[in-house]
Design a protein around this motif. Structure first.
Motif, PDB file in Angstrom:
ATOM      1  N   MET B  53       3.284-139.765  17.515  1.00 55.20           N
ATOM      2  CA  MET B  53       1.871-139.894  16.612  1.00 55.20           C
ATOM      3  C   MET B  53       1.477-141.745  16.470  1.00 55.20           C
ATOM      4  SD  MET B  53       1.583-136.850  14.522  1.00 55.20           S
ATOM      5  CE  MET B  53       2.809-136.366  13.897  1.00 55.20           C
ATOM      6  N   ALA B  57      -3.312-140.962  20.272  1.00 58.57           N
ATOM      7  CA  ALA B  57      -2.534-139.419  20.208  1.00 58.57           C
ATOM      8  C   ALA B  57      -2.024-139.042  18.483  1.00 58.57           C
ATOM      9  CB  ALA B  57      -1.390-138.655  20.849  1.00 58.57           C
ATOM     10  N   GLY B  60       0.815-134.548  17.915  1.00 57.54           N
ATOM     11  CA  GLY B  60       1.392-133.735  18.430  1.00 57.54           C
ATOM     12  C   GLY B  60       2.082-132.655  18.839  1.00 57.54           C
ATOM     13  N   VAL B 371      -2.269-132.445  23.396  1.00 45.94           N
ATOM     14  CA  VAL B 371      -1.897-133.492  23.744  1.00 45.94           C
ATOM     15  C   VAL B 371      -3.205-134.759  24.748  1.00 45.94           C
ATOM     16  CG1 VAL B 371      -0.372-135.403  24.914  1.00 45.94           C
ATOM     17  CG2 VAL B 371       0.211-133.738  23.181  1.00 45.94           C
ATOM     18  N   TYR B 391       1.267-140.231  24.611  1.00 42.10           N
ATOM     19  CA  TYR B 391       2.206-139.994  23.144  1.00 42.10           C
ATOM     20  C   TYR B 391       3.434-139.178  23.842  1.00 42.10           C
ATOM     21  CZ  TYR B 391       4.156-135.610  20.926  1.00 42.10           C
ATOM     22  OH  TYR B 391       4.293-135.497  19.277  1.00 42.10           O
TER      23      TYR B 391
END
Lengths: 293, 445
Positions: B53, B57, B60, B371, B391
């Motif tokens: 993370m 992002a 996750g 995501v 991510y």
């Protein structure tokens, strides 16, 4: 046949997952072999209070893959003729930057024109290639004067370079951005250019809102200049229109500290309804238990 | 439904001294769970930098897991409570599995959202300074309420079986367990009045859990849809989430049924009929799910906003999320409709295998909700390295995810050693009653 009763099935599954993860890690480790080219950028800042700092940025890659070089050791030196003075050796942060704050007492070695040379060197490592760079810095003094003529307000800025012996020499053709400090940032007013006396004049409008007594903070900024770097200077004067900043209490809204009444009421009603039924069913169990006694 | 020999003595053996294989399984699961704890401690000490993370992002697979497990829990609650309220006889043998699915997935799923917090040491601030306007606060209230209700309901459905175990003289278990059965049975002796009170308590809890579960899962969807992000800001997210929850939970229930049926030799109680009925439910839900999915993307695609198109492009790009998207469509819709829709393909093993893939596909769907949207902000971060924008799951997140699955299996393993996995009293009642007990009396009754 796959059966969860079988211990060997479980062991096989765990080994399979382990093998897949180890292989994935190996693949990613082998892919990084070639040294990447590193670009170095040097910045010099002088703040309103006279604080000075040098910032070096190391970047590698390009386009979407551009990234900072983290944990890279950068040596900063100041050079004059053949002599070199080491200022510091610093490690870049996660974004690839190092920042050196210069003590107010520290006098950088300078030539008779007042120029200092700052050099930076990064040796590189297995992943990143070496990089180096330098910049010339001269000290500058910015001075504000406030004049009023026939109700017209003029802001004068005088720019003088400081030479090696401390003499002030007017700087001609220097671009200075003038702005007014607002709550979060500087509101740009105009860009001015200094004349042969190092002076620039700007007419200030009469309707700029100031604070409660009309105080305005004027900010002069030299940005990314080859000789002086980034320099900021500010001064305050009561040339603004007084504005009352009395804060009116906001009504209850989604974005205020206190939630709207209808929202609190809705949550309370829903929760009370739900928990009432919970305790009602618990009361049935209590009755059930009492019957056994 | 044919009459079957349902008696506590048929299940006593499964509750007595555990085998070495049982201990080995518990040990293995505990190891996986402890490894997850180690990963959590590392995350607590080192910070979120050891997860995938980053600035873009910020969520996750923790959030995907949170949504996934919460979905399973609500599905379990809906199935067991609807079975109770609507007096569905054939569903009775499955009710305990559904209830355990609810409670175990709530216990496992709820902490995942906390793992997303950057400062876990400040978790109490959420309760001290929580704002009632925030969907996060709504979720905390709803999930904790739901957890208490579902644990209570699980206990209510056990009371009569605890009484049977207390009264069964040949049960070879430790004395502390006999005492535990005695306490938990609340002195239930099966008198008419006790039956009436217990039935009322069941019905009240079932009636309140259904709306609580629907509200809680709708609130969960608001975590996403209350934001303006592409792919999240949608008015149909709440029903979409509820349907997805029902779909994934029903599919997992089929898998659990299959495991217990094989493992505990429960072919007499969990029959072909159960798999057929649930397969029909899965086909129905797959169509509703496909309808919601199609509506969701069609309206956004029709608007042709720049950022949503960028998001959509990622779903069609095989270097990004096209692989996962195709997997999701194939196993959440096409395969279930084909395999479960045609009677000659609808064997118990096929239904189970398809259900397993539905569960995986719907986890993938949760990942695709969380995501790609976060990787497609309206104002992209510039000049930063790619791992701040894209991510990728770290070992810490995998460890905690597998640990969650291990804990869930562990709960099932231990719980089914405490009480029969088939609710003996409920099934017995369903067989003996000629007419189901009415829920609400109407005028004239």
């Amino acid at each position: 046949m796959f059966s969860l009763k079988n211990i060997y099935t479980w062991i096989s599954l765990i080994l399979l997952f382990g093998t897949v993860f180890i292989s994935a890690n190996q693949l990613s480790a082998n892919s990084a072999a070639k040294q990447e080219r590193v670009r170095m950028k040097l910045y010099y800042f002088k703040t309103d209070a006279g604080d000075r700092k040098i910032q070096i940025g190391l970047t590698a890659g390009s386009g979407k893959n551009m990234h900072g070089v983290k944990n890279g050791k950068v040596m900063l030196t100041s050079q004059l003729n053949d002599s070199t003075v080491t200022l510091a050796t610093l490690e870049t942060d996660t974004l690839g930057f190092v920042t050196l704050f210069l003590s107010p007492d520290l006098k950088l070695p300078m030539d008779e024109d007042g120029k200092s040379i700052i050099a930076a060197n990064y040796d590189g490592d297995d992943i990143y290639a070496s990089a180096s760079g330098d910049m010339e810095i001269s000290d500058i003094d910015l001075e504000f004067t406030f004049e009023e003529e026939d109700s017209v307000k003029y802001l004068n800025i005088l720019a003088n370079r400081i030479d090696g012996e401390g003499n002030k020499i007017p700087v001609e053709g220097l671009d200075i951005n003038i702005g007014v400090q607002r709550l979060y940032s500087v509101l740009p007013i105009e860009k001015v250019e200094t004349d042969e006396d190092g002076s620039a004049v700007l007419e200030i409008s009469n309707d700029l809102p100031g604070d409660a007594v009309g105080l305005l903070t004027f900010v002069a900024r030299i940005e990314d200049n080859d000789d002086f770097g980034n320099v900021t200077k500010s001064a305050s004067h009561e040339w603004g229109t007084p504005v009352s900043y009395e804060i009116k209490p906001l009504p209850r809204q989604l974005w205020t500290d206190e939630a709207p009444i209808w929202m609190i009421a809705s949550v309370c009603i829903i929760l009370m309804g739900a928990w009432y039924h919970f305790f009602l069913s618990i009361s049935k169990l209590i009755k059930l238990k009492k019957l056994s006694d | 439904m044919n009459t079957i020999d349902i008696s506590i003595k048929n299940f006593a053996n499964s509750l007595e001294k555990p085998s070495n294989r049982w201990y080995a399984m518990v040990f293995l699961l505990a190891i996986v769970a402890l490894f997850g704890m180690y990963a959590l401690v590392r995350q607590f000490l080192d910070g979120q930098i050891i997860t995938g993370m980053r600035d873009n992002a910020v969520w996750g697979i923790y959030t995907a897991n949170f949504v996934f497990f919460m979905g399973l829990s609500y599905a379990g609650a809906l199935i067991s409570c609807a079975g109770q309220l609507l007096r569905i006889k054939w569903i009775k043998p499955l009710m305990r599995m559904a209830e355990l699915l609810t409670v175990s997935s709530l216990i496992v799923g709820a902490p995942f959202i906390l793992f997303c917090l950057g400062r876990l040491d400040r978790i109490h601030f959420l309760f001290l300074h929580g704002r009632i306007q925030s969907p996060i606060t709504w979720d905390v209230i709803a999930i904790s309420t739901d957890l208490v209700f579902c644990i209570a309901f699980l206990y209510f459905t056990h009371i009569r079986d605890f009484a049977k175990l207390r009264d069964y003289p040949d049960l070879k278990v430790a004395n502390w367990r006999k005492k535990m059965y005695k306490i938990l049975a609340l002195g239930y002796k099966g008198t008419d009045e006790q039956k009436k009170y217990l039935h009322q308590a069941h019905d009240i809890m079932a009636a309140i859990i259904i709306p609580t579960a629907i509200i809680a899962y709708s609130l969960l969807s608001l975590l996403f849809s209350m934001s303006l992000r592409p792919g999240w800001h949608s008015t149909i997210f709440s029903p979409y989430f509820v349907v997805t929850a029902g779909y994934s939970g029903l599919a997992l229930l089929v898998v659990i049924m299959w495991i217990y049926r094989k493992n505990r030799k429960l072919e007499a109680y969990i029959t072909n009929l159960h798999f057929n009925y649930l397969a029909f439910g899965l086909v129905l839900l797959s169509f509703i799910y496909a309808y919601f999915t199609f509506s969701e993307y069609l309206t956004d695609w029709y608007n042709q906003t720049k950022t949503f198109n960028m998001l959509l492009d990622k779903f069609f790009d095989f270097n990004q999320y096209a692989g996962l998207s195709v997997f999701h469509i194939v196993f959440a819709f096409i395969v279930p409709v084909i395999v479960l829709g045609f009677p000659w393909l609808r064997t118990i093993n096929n239904v189970t295998l398809v259900s397993l893939f539905i569960v995986i596909a719907l986890w993938v769907k949760r990942y695709l909700i969380v995501v790609p949207t976060l990787e497609t902000p309206y104002i992209p971060i510039q000049d930063v390295r790619s791992d701040f924008v894209h991510y990728s799951v770290s070992w810490v997140e995998w460890a905690l995810s597998f640990s969650g699955i291990a804990v869930m299996i562990l709960i099932f393993t231990v719980a089914s050693k405490i009480a029969p996995i088939i609710p003996v009293s409920e099934v017995e009642d369903a067989q003996n009653l000629e007419k189901p007990m009415i829920l609400f009396k109407t005028k004239g009754d």
